[in-house]
Design a protein around this motif. Structure first.
Motif, PDB file in Angstrom:
ATOM      1  N   ALA A 399       0.847  -1.185   0.000  1.00 36.37           N
ATOM      2  CA  ALA A 399       0.000   0.000   0.000  1.00 36.37           C
ATOM      3  C   ALA A 399       0.890   1.246   0.000  1.00 36.37           C
ATOM      4  CB  ALA A 399      -0.921   0.004   1.228  1.00 36.37           C
ATOM      5  N   PRO A 400       0.614   2.204  -0.882  1.00 34.18           N
ATOM      6  CA  PRO A 400      -0.465   2.204  -1.873  1.00 34.18           C
ATOM      7  C   PRO A 400      -0.167   1.266  -3.042  1.00 34.18           C
ATOM      8  CG  PRO A 400       0.907   4.126  -2.173  1.00 34.18           C
ATOM      9  CD  PRO A 400       1.413   3.443  -0.940  1.00 34.18           C
ATOM     10  N   ASN A 401      -1.225   0.882  -3.727  1.00 35.72           N
ATOM     11  CA  ASN A 401      -1.110   0.027  -4.908  1.00 35.72           C
ATOM     12  C   ASN A 401      -2.360   0.247  -5.764  1.00 35.72           C
ATOM     13  OD1 ASN A 401      -0.203  -1.893  -6.711  1.00 35.72           O
ATOM     14  ND2 ASN A 401      -1.001  -3.629  -5.517  1.00 35.72           N
ATOM     15  N   ILE A 409       5.538  -2.392   1.958  1.00 35.99           N
ATOM     16  CA  ILE A 409       5.334  -3.835   1.873  1.00 35.99           C
ATOM     17  C   ILE A 409       5.199  -4.390   3.282  1.00 35.99           C
ATOM     18  CG2 ILE A 409       6.227  -6.009   0.977  1.00 35.99           C
ATOM     19  CD1 ILE A 409       5.770  -3.901  -1.192  1.00 35.99           C
ATOM     20  N   SER A 410       4.096  -5.075   3.556  1.00 30.75           N
ATOM     21  CA  SER A 410       3.928  -5.732   4.863  1.00 30.75           C
ATOM     22  C   SER A 410       3.748  -7.227   4.642  1.00 30.75           C
ATOM     23  CB  SER A 410       2.728  -5.150   5.614  1.00 30.75           C
ATOM     24  OG  SER A 410       1.534  -5.311   4.871  1.00 30.75           O
ATOM     25  N   TYR A 411       4.246  -8.022   5.605  1.00 29.59           N
ATOM     26  CA  TYR A 411       4.202  -9.471   5.472  1.00 29.59           C
ATOM     27  C   TYR A 411       3.979 -10.121   6.829  1.00 29.59           C
ATOM     28  CZ  TYR A 411       8.940  -9.364   7.377  1.00 29.59           C
ATOM     29  OH  TYR A 411      10.016  -9.167   8.194  1.00 29.59           O
ATOM     30  N   ILE A 412       3.449 -11.342   6.790  1.00 29.60           N
ATOM     31  CA  ILE A 412       3.245 -12.159   7.984  1.00 29.60           C
ATOM     32  C   ILE A 412       3.805 -13.545   7.698  1.00 29.60           C
ATOM     33  CG2 ILE A 412       1.551 -13.214   9.525  1.00 29.60           C
ATOM     34  CD1 ILE A 412      -0.332 -10.897   8.840  1.00 29.60           C
ATOM     35  N   THR A 413       4.586 -14.078   8.626  1.00 32.37           N
ATOM     36  CA  THR A 413       5.076 -15.455   8.500  1.00 32.37           C
ATOM     37  C   THR A 413       4.616 -16.241   9.715  1.00 32.37           C
ATOM     38  OG1 THR A 413       7.182 -14.987   9.605  1.00 32.37           O
ATOM     39  CG2 THR A 413       7.095 -14.675   7.244  1.00 32.37           C
ATOM     40  N   LYS A 414       4.003 -17.399   9.475  1.00 32.25           N
ATOM     41  CA  LYS A 414       3.500 -18.234  10.561  1.00 32.25           C
ATOM     42  C   LYS A 414       4.415 -19.405  10.877  1.00 32.25           C
ATOM     43  CE  LYS A 414      -1.285 -16.924   9.676  1.00 32.25           C
ATOM     44  NZ  LYS A 414      -2.669 -17.378   9.444  1.00 32.25           N
ATOM     45  N   GLU A 415       5.582 -19.406  10.232  1.00 33.66           N
ATOM     46  CA  GLU A 415       6.566 -20.439  10.517  1.00 33.66           C
ATOM     47  C   GLU A 415       7.947 -19.819  10.460  1.00 33.66           C
ATOM     48  OE1 GLU A 415       7.115 -23.295   7.232  1.00 33.66           O
ATOM     49  OE2 GLU A 415       5.564 -22.156   6.172  1.00 33.66           O
ATOM     50  N   SER A 416       8.885 -20.407  11.160  1.00 27.69           N
ATOM     51  CA  SER A 416      10.253 -19.917  11.122  1.00 27.69           C
ATOM     52  C   SER A 416      10.967 -20.510   9.920  1.00 27.69           C
ATOM     53  CB  SER A 416      10.988 -20.297  12.405  1.00 27.69           C
ATOM     54  OG  SER A 416      11.005 -21.713  12.559  1.00 27.69           O
ATOM     55  N   GLY A 417      12.028 -19.836   9.496  1.00 28.10           N
ATOM     56  CA  GLY A 417      12.793 -20.360   8.373  1.00 28.10           C
ATOM     57  C   GLY A 417      13.309 -19.271   7.474  1.00 28.10           C
ATOM     58  N   PHE A 446       8.192  -2.714   5.458  1.00 30.67           N
ATOM     59  CA  PHE A 446       9.303  -1.889   4.985  1.00 30.67           C
ATOM     60  C   PHE A 446       8.855  -1.132   3.746  1.00 30.67           C
ATOM     61  CE2 PHE A 446       9.721  -6.127   3.175  1.00 30.67           C
ATOM     62  CZ  PHE A 446       9.859  -5.879   1.822  1.00 30.67           C
ATOM     63  N   TYR A 447       9.635  -0.140   3.376  1.00 31.94           N
ATOM     64  CA  TYR A 447       9.312   0.726   2.237  1.00 31.94           C
ATOM     65  C   TYR A 447      10.163   0.328   1.038  1.00 31.94           C
ATOM     66  CZ  TYR A 447       8.747   5.025  -0.527  1.00 31.94           C
ATOM     67  OH  TYR A 447       8.477   5.932  -1.516  1.00 31.94           O
ATOM     68  N   TRP A 448       9.516   0.223  -0.128  1.00 29.40           N
ATOM     69  CA  TRP A 448      10.243  -0.035  -1.378  1.00 29.40           C
ATOM     70  C   TRP A 448      10.024   1.151  -2.311  1.00 29.40           C
ATOM     71  CZ3 TRP A 448       8.061  -2.460  -6.249  1.00 29.40           C
ATOM     72  CH2 TRP A 448       9.072  -2.631  -7.204  1.00 29.40           C
TER      73      TRP A 448
END
Length: 483
Positions: A399-401, A409-417, A446-448
C-alpha cells in the motif's frame, strides 16, 4: 580491454568450452574502444548480465558480430545489439552475419535500431541447428530484419538441409530505410534452393509479428511479415501476426513463392494489409504448398491470394474467420480477451518434431484450461497469475497500490525459516530481491522505492510481488507502478 581482445586471447575446444561474461554497460567504439565486428569463436559463448543493460552498440559504424565459416557450438545470451550499420561495406546486414555456424544459440536478446540494405539486423546462412529464443527484433530499418538461407556449392561437401528454430520471439515495428531508393522493411525472409525442395526448414513457434512495414514497388509481390521462397519449408505454430502492412497491392502479410511450403498450426493472421497470405511462382515446376490447421485467418480460404493454378492449398475445417478480440488496452495488446473465439481452439495433435515452449509470450504456462489457445498467448494466464489469498488475513500486502514513488510492503510469517520477498516483471524476470533472511514467525513492514537491484527506477507497468518461505512460493501480489 574490450570484447574483441577477449575473443583473441581465450582458448577453447570441444573438451574445454569457455564463456566471456559481460557486466552491464555500453560496449561501443566510443565508450570502450570496441573493434566491431567481433569475430565469434567456436566453443566460446558470450553472456551478458542482463538483456536491457548489457549493450553492444556499434555507434552506426559497422555490423556488430560475425561468425565466419565453421564457427560452431556457441551461445550468445542476455544482450542488446544496437546501432549496427550494414550499409558501409558489401555485407548489407546490420547486426549479425554468420556463414556455416552450426549448433548456435541466441537467447534473451534485444536487436534494435540497426540498419542494413539486405537484412536490417541478421543474416544466418548455411547454419544448421540454429536456435533463436526470447529474441525481440524492434525498430530496425532496411531489408527484412531477419534472413536465413542455404545453398549448395558444386564440388563442395555433401549438402545437408539446414534447420533454424525461432521460438518465443517478437518482430515489431521493423521499417523501411527511407534513405535508399529501394526501401523494403518487414519481418523475416527464409530462402532455400529452388531446385531442392525442403533445402531449409524454419520453425516460427510462439512468435509475434506486429506493426512491421514493407514498401516495395509493383508489379513485384512482397510480404511484410514472413517470406518463404526458393525451396524452403516453414512451420508457423502458435504465432500471432497482426497489423503488418505492405504497400505493394499484390502482396500480403505472408508470402509463399518458388517451390516452397508453409504449414500453419494454432496461429492468428488478422488485420494485415492488403491481405493475409499470397502464393505465386513463375513456372509450373515451382509449385508451392500451403496447409492451415486450427488457425484464425482473416478473410478465410477465399482471402488467400493464389496467383497460379498449379499451387496446392489445404484449408482445414478447424480454421475460423472471426475477430480474435485482442486485449488492445492491456499490457500485451495481442493477448486474448475472455470472449475471444481463439480460446481452446488450437490443437495439440502436432507433428513429433514440433516442440512447444513451456511458456507463452507473457511468460505464463503455454497450455491451460480445456486446451491450447490459438496465437502466442494463453487467455487464462494473461498477465502473471496471483496465488489464492486468505481473505481474512493476507500474508503479503502493498500500500499504496497502484503506486508512483514507492509503496509499503507488509508481510506475515507463521513459521520460522528462510524468508524471501522478490519482485518480477511481466516477462517473469526477477528485477529485485527486497528481503532474504532467516527469522522466527512474526510480521514486518518496509518501504520499497520502486527500484531494481542496481538502484535504477523501474518503468511504469505491472509487476509481481512474491513471498517465498522455505523455498515454497506461498503468496503473490500484483503491483501496478504508474508514472
Amino acid at each position: 580491454k574490450n570484447i574483441c581482445f577477449a575473443l583473441t586471447k581465450i582458448v577453447s575446444d570441444s573438451l574445454h568450452p569457455n564463456t566471456i561474461y559481460l557486466a552491464d554497460g555500453i560496449y561501443s567504439p566510443s565508450a570502450t574502444v570496441e573493434k566491431y565486428p567481433c569475430s565469434l569463436r567456436s566453443y566460446v559463448s558470450i553472456i551478458g548480465e542482463s538483456r536491457d543493460y548489457t549493450i553492444l552498440d556499434a555507434d552506426g559504424i559497422i555490423h556488430i558480430l560475425q561468425g565466419n565459416v565453421y564457427t560452431d557450438n556457441y551461445s550468445i545470451k542476455h544482450l542488446t545489439l544496437r546501432n549496427g550499420n550494414g550499409n558501409v561495406n558489401a555485407t548489407h546486414y546490420g547486426a549479425l552475419i554468420t556463414l556455416e555456424n552450426h549448433n548456435a544459440v541466441y537467447e534473451d536478446i534485444l536487436v534494435t535500431e540497426n540498419i542494413g540494405y539486405t537484412a536490417s539486423s541478421m543474416s544466418i546462412a548455411k547454419s544448421n541447428n540454429t536456435l533463436f529464443k526470447d529474441v525481440e527484433f524492434y525498430y530496425n530499418s532496411g531489408g527484412k530484419t531477419f534472413r536465413t538461407g542455404t545453398w549448395y556449392i558444386p564440388g563442395g561437401p555433401p549438402f545437408t538441409a539446414d534447420t533454424v528454430r525461432v521460438v518465443n520471439c517478437i518482430f515489431r515495428e521493423n521499417l523501411p530505410d527511407y534513405d535508399t531508393t529501394v526501401i523494403f522493411g518487414g519481418g523475416a525472409d527464409i530462402m532455400g534452393m529452388q531446385s531442392m525442395r525442403d533445402s531449409i526448414t524454419c520453425y516460427f513457434i510462439n512468435c509475434e509479428f506486429n506493426d512491421n512495414l514493407n514498401i516495395a514497388p509493383a508489379p513485384y509481390k512482397s510480404s511484410c511479415a514472413i517470406a518463404a521462397t526458393d525451396g524452403s519449408k516453414v512451420y508457423l505454430v502458435n504465432s500471432t501476426i497482426g497489423n503488418n502492412t505492405t504497400t505493394n497491392p499484390y502482396g500480403a502479410c505472408v508470402g509463399l513463392t518458388y517451390s516452397s511450403s508453409l504449414i500453419i498450426y494454432n496461429s492468428i493472421l488478422y488485420g494485415n494489409v492488403p491481405a493475409e497470405i499470397y502464393i505465386a511462382s513463375d513456372l509450373s515446376w515451382e509449385d508451392c504448398s500451403l496447409e492451415i490447421y486450427n488457425s484464425l485467418i482473416s478473410g478465410g480460404e477465399a482471402g488467400i491470394r493464389v496467383y497460379d493454378p498449379y499451387h496446392t492449398v489445404y484449408y482445414d475445417s478447424t480454421n475460423i474467420d472471426l475477430d480474435p478480440l485482442w486485449d488492445t488496452s492491456g499490457t500485451y495488446p495481442y493477448a486474448l480477451t475472455a470472449a475471444s473465439p481463439c480460446i481452446d481452439a488450437g490443437t495439440l495433435d502436432l507433428p513429433a518434431h514440433i516442440q512447444l515452449p513451456d511458456t507463452d509470450l507473457a511468460g505464463n504456462p503455454r497450455i491451460s484450461g480445456g486446451g491450447i489457445d490459438m496465437g502466442a498467448y494463453e487467455y487464462f494466464y494473461v498477465g502473471l497469475p496471483e496465488l489464492p489469498q486468505k481473505k481474512s488475513q493476507p500474508l503479503l500486502k502493498a500500500a499504496p497500490n497502484p503506486f508512483n514513488y514507492g509503496t509499503y510492503i507488509s508481510y506475515i510469517t507463521k513459521e520460522s525459516g528462510h524468508i524471501i520477498i522478490e519482485v518480477y516483471n511481466m516477462n517473469g524476470r526477477k528485477v529485485t530481491t527486497l528481503m532474504d533472511v532467516k527469522q522466527l514467525p512474526g510480521s514486518g513492514e518496509f518501504y520499497w522505492d520502486g527500484t531494481d537491484d542496481y538502484g535504477r527506477k523501474l518503468p511504469a507497468g505491472n509487476y509481481l510481488l512474491k513471498l517465498i518461505i522455505n523455498n515454497n512460493s506461498v503468496e503473490n501480489v500484483k503491483l501496478v507502478k504508474i508514472q
